[in-house]
Design a protein around this motif. Structure first.
Motif, PDB file in Angstrom:
ATOM      1  N   LEU A  56      28.515  13.923  -6.985  1.00 12.58           N
ATOM      2  CA  LEU A  56      28.635  13.140  -5.747  1.00 12.58           C
ATOM      3  C   LEU A  56      27.995  11.751  -5.836  1.00 12.58           C
ATOM      4  CD1 LEU A  56      28.137  15.934  -3.064  1.00 12.58           C
ATOM      5  CD2 LEU A  56      30.280  14.985  -3.952  1.00 12.58           C
ATOM      6  N   PRO A  57      26.798  11.596  -6.429  1.00 15.48           N
ATOM      7  CA  PRO A  57      26.265  10.231  -6.566  1.00 15.48           C
ATOM      8  C   PRO A  57      27.173   9.336  -7.423  1.00 15.48           C
ATOM      9  CG  PRO A  57      24.480  11.811  -6.764  1.00 15.48           C
ATOM     10  CD  PRO A  57      25.777  12.599  -6.760  1.00 15.48           C
ATOM     11  N   LEU A  58      27.784   9.887  -8.474  1.00 19.50           N
ATOM     12  CA  LEU A  58      28.730   9.102  -9.274  1.00 19.50           C
ATOM     13  C   LEU A  58      29.954   8.754  -8.430  1.00 19.50           C
ATOM     14  CD1 LEU A  58      29.876   7.790 -11.811  1.00 19.50           C
ATOM     15  CD2 LEU A  58      30.612  10.074 -12.564  1.00 19.50           C
ATOM     16  N   ALA A  59      30.472   9.709  -7.686  1.00 19.16           N
ATOM     17  CA  ALA A  59      31.620   9.446  -6.814  1.00 19.16           C
ATOM     18  C   ALA A  59      31.296   8.331  -5.827  1.00 19.16           C
ATOM     19  CB  ALA A  59      32.027  10.717  -6.070  1.00 19.16           C
ATOM     20  N   ASP A  60      30.071   8.332  -5.310  1.00 15.13           N
ATOM     21  CA  ASP A  60      29.632   7.282  -4.391  1.00 15.13           C
ATOM     22  C   ASP A  60      29.660   5.911  -5.065  1.00 15.13           C
ATOM     23  OD1 ASP A  60      28.534   6.360  -1.880  1.00 15.13           O
ATOM     24  OD2 ASP A  60      26.578   6.250  -2.862  1.00 15.13           O
ATOM     25  N   ARG A  61      29.127   5.835  -6.272  1.00 16.38           N
ATOM     26  CA  ARG A  61      29.127   4.565  -7.016  1.00 16.38           C
ATOM     27  C   ARG A  61      30.558   4.069  -7.254  1.00 16.38           C
ATOM     28  NH1 ARG A  61      25.482   5.585 -12.241  1.00 16.38           N
ATOM     29  NH2 ARG A  61      25.983   3.391 -12.626  1.00 16.38           N
ATOM     30  N   LEU A  62      31.442   4.992  -7.589  1.00 14.41           N
ATOM     31  CA  LEU A  62      32.828   4.618  -7.891  1.00 14.41           C
ATOM     32  C   LEU A  62      33.588   4.209  -6.632  1.00 14.41           C
ATOM     33  CD1 LEU A  62      33.612   7.398 -10.499  1.00 14.41           C
ATOM     34  CD2 LEU A  62      33.155   4.970 -10.954  1.00 14.41           C
ATOM     35  N   LEU A  63      33.363   4.922  -5.559  1.00 14.63           N
ATOM     36  CA  LEU A  63      34.029   4.592  -4.297  1.00 14.63           C
ATOM     37  C   LEU A  63      33.621   3.191  -3.836  1.00 14.63           C
ATOM     38  CD1 LEU A  63      36.076   6.185  -2.670  1.00 14.63           C
ATOM     39  CD2 LEU A  63      34.228   6.943  -1.193  1.00 14.63           C
ATOM     40  N   LYS A  64      32.368   2.824  -4.063  1.00 17.33           N
ATOM     41  CA  LYS A  64      31.899   1.483  -3.714  1.00 17.33           C
ATOM     42  C   LYS A  64      32.594   0.409  -4.542  1.00 17.33           C
ATOM     43  CE  LYS A  64      27.423   2.920  -1.952  1.00 17.33           C
ATOM     44  NZ  LYS A  64      25.995   3.139  -2.255  1.00 17.33           N
ATOM     45  N   ASP A 106      37.075  18.098  -8.964  1.00 22.73           N
ATOM     46  CA  ASP A 106      37.910  19.067  -9.675  1.00 22.73           C
ATOM     47  C   ASP A 106      38.429  20.183  -8.775  1.00 22.73           C
ATOM     48  OD1 ASP A 106      35.561  20.464  -9.260  1.00 22.73           O
ATOM     49  OD2 ASP A 106      35.059  20.655 -11.384  1.00 22.73           O
ATOM     50  N   ARG A 107      38.162  20.094  -7.488  1.00 20.32           N
ATOM     51  CA  ARG A 107      38.672  21.080  -6.530  1.00 20.32           C
ATOM     52  C   ARG A 107      39.716  20.472  -5.593  1.00 20.32           C
ATOM     53  NH1 ARG A 107      35.188  25.966  -6.387  1.00 20.32           N
ATOM     54  NH2 ARG A 107      33.658  25.588  -7.996  1.00 20.32           N
ATOM     55  N   GLY A 108      40.186  19.275  -5.935  1.00 23.72           N
ATOM     56  CA  GLY A 108      41.295  18.688  -5.203  1.00 23.72           C
ATOM     57  C   GLY A 108      40.926  17.854  -3.994  1.00 23.72           C
ATOM     58  N   ILE A 109      39.689  17.400  -3.920  1.00 21.50           N
ATOM     59  CA  ILE A 109      39.298  16.528  -2.811  1.00 21.50           C
ATOM     60  C   ILE A 109      39.332  15.084  -3.293  1.00 21.50           C
ATOM     61  CG2 ILE A 109      37.446  15.838  -1.247  1.00 21.50           C
ATOM     62  CD1 ILE A 109      36.508  18.785  -1.292  1.00 21.50           C
ATOM     63  N   LEU A 110      40.221  14.304  -2.691  1.00 23.02           N
ATOM     64  CA  LEU A 110      40.277  12.865  -2.951  1.00 23.02           C
ATOM     65  C   LEU A 110      39.279  12.231  -1.986  1.00 23.02           C
ATOM     66  CD1 LEU A 110      41.629  10.502  -4.448  1.00 23.02           C
ATOM     67  CD2 LEU A 110      43.339  10.460  -2.625  1.00 23.02           C
ATOM     68  N   PHE A 111      38.228  11.643  -2.560  1.00 23.57           N
ATOM     69  CA  PHE A 111      37.153  11.137  -1.719  1.00 23.57           C
ATOM     70  C   PHE A 111      37.537   9.893  -0.945  1.00 23.57           C
ATOM     71  CE2 PHE A 111      34.712  13.306  -5.141  1.00 23.57           C
ATOM     72  CZ  PHE A 111      34.093  14.258  -4.349  1.00 23.57           C
ATOM     73  N   ASP A 112      37.112   9.864   0.292  1.00 22.43           N
ATOM     74  CA  ASP A 112      37.091   8.634   1.083  1.00 22.43           C
ATOM     75  C   ASP A 112      35.657   8.531   1.594  1.00 22.43           C
ATOM     76  OD1 ASP A 112      36.824  10.333   3.339  1.00 22.43           O
ATOM     77  OD2 ASP A 112      38.919  10.136   3.881  1.00 22.43           O
ATOM     78  N   ARG A 113      35.330   7.450   2.249  1.00 23.19           N
ATOM     79  CA  ARG A 113      33.941   7.215   2.661  1.00 23.19           C
ATOM     80  C   ARG A 113      33.421   8.334   3.565  1.00 23.19           C
ATOM     81  NH1 ARG A 113      30.900   5.051  -0.260  1.00 23.19           N
ATOM     82  NH2 ARG A 113      29.694   6.873   0.172  1.00 23.19           N
ATOM     83  N   LYS A 114      34.231   8.753   4.534  1.00 19.83           N
ATOM     84  CA  LYS A 114      33.798   9.767   5.503  1.00 19.83           C
ATOM     85  C   LYS A 114      33.541  11.108   4.815  1.00 19.83           C
ATOM     86  CE  LYS A 114      35.259  11.958   9.806  1.00 19.83           C
ATOM     87  NZ  LYS A 114      36.308  12.065  10.808  1.00 19.83           N
ATOM     88  N   THR A 115      34.470  11.547   3.995  1.00 22.58           N
ATOM     89  CA  THR A 115      34.333  12.825   3.302  1.00 22.58           C
ATOM     90  C   THR A 115      33.134  12.817   2.367  1.00 22.58           C
ATOM     91  OG1 THR A 115      36.724  13.147   3.388  1.00 22.58           O
ATOM     92  CG2 THR A 115      35.513  14.465   1.779  1.00 22.58           C
ATOM     93  N   LEU A 116      32.976  11.747   1.617  1.00 18.84           N
ATOM     94  CA  LEU A 116      31.880  11.680   0.667  1.00 18.84           C
ATOM     95  C   LEU A 116      30.532  11.622   1.384  1.00 18.84           C
ATOM     96  CD1 LEU A 116      30.978  11.660  -2.242  1.00 18.84           C
ATOM     97  CD2 LEU A 116      31.219   9.177  -2.237  1.00 18.84           C
ATOM     98  N   ASP A 117      30.432  10.839   2.451  1.00 25.54           N
ATOM     99  CA  ASP A 117      29.176  10.775   3.201  1.00 25.54           C
ATOM    100  C   ASP A 117      28.798  12.159   3.733  1.00 25.54           C
ATOM    101  OD1 ASP A 117      28.832   8.087   2.707  1.00 25.54           O
ATOM    102  OD2 ASP A 117      29.534   7.438   4.685  1.00 25.54           O
TER     103      ASP A 117
END
Length: 155
Positions: free
Chosen positions: A79-87, A95-106
């Protein structure tokens, strides 16, 4: 438009790696696996590469963040890596099929922080599902494959 798929490969299940590899070959998209150890492929192709980073904490994450480009796709459960990438405006999914957006990741980051606090207090919250199910595989494929096709211009 040319893009790459980046995989935070240390904890990526082999069944997910197979989906990534087959989808990459079908759509002629390069894949970069990044980990602190060599990850085996089920089959070889010139589209696949493996980057082995030092065993220092965060080195694979840093490598991905420093080399990924805006149109690329990243697959990680970190999740911290996903946060860096989303920024950085990267398309990032787990790997479970969740495409992150800001709301979901937060939400997931808050849930993670709460779980860590509870563990520090010796309280287990019972939310660890542990296993990787067939449903997880299907959700991943149902999210990942259309995303790759869309980015590669294949209907």
């Amino acid at each position: 438009m040319c893009f790459k798929i980046w995989v935070d490969a240390d904890s990526c299940p082999s069944v997910v790696r197979r989906i990534i590899l087959k989808t990459a070959v079908t759509n002629s998209v390069p894949v970069v696996f990044v980990a602190n150890r060599k990850i085996p492929f089920d089959f070889e192709d010139k589209l696949f590469s493996m980057v082995v980073c030092p065993k220092e904490s965060g080195s694979a994450d840093d490598y991905i963040c420093n080399n990924i480009e805006e149109n690329d796709i990243a697959v990680t459960r970190d999740l911290p890596l996903a946060d860096r990438l989303l920024k950085k405006s990267i398309s990032v999914m787990n790997d479970r099929g969740i495409l992150f957006d800001r709301k979901t990741l937060d939400y997931m980051l808050e849930e993670r922080a709460l779980s860590m606090q509870m563990l520090a207090l010796g309280i287990r919250n019972g939310s660890d599902s542990g296993g990787f199910s067939r449903d997880d595989v299907k959700k991943f494929a149902d999210c990942f494959c259309p995303l790759v096709r869309k980015k590669s211009g294949n209907p």
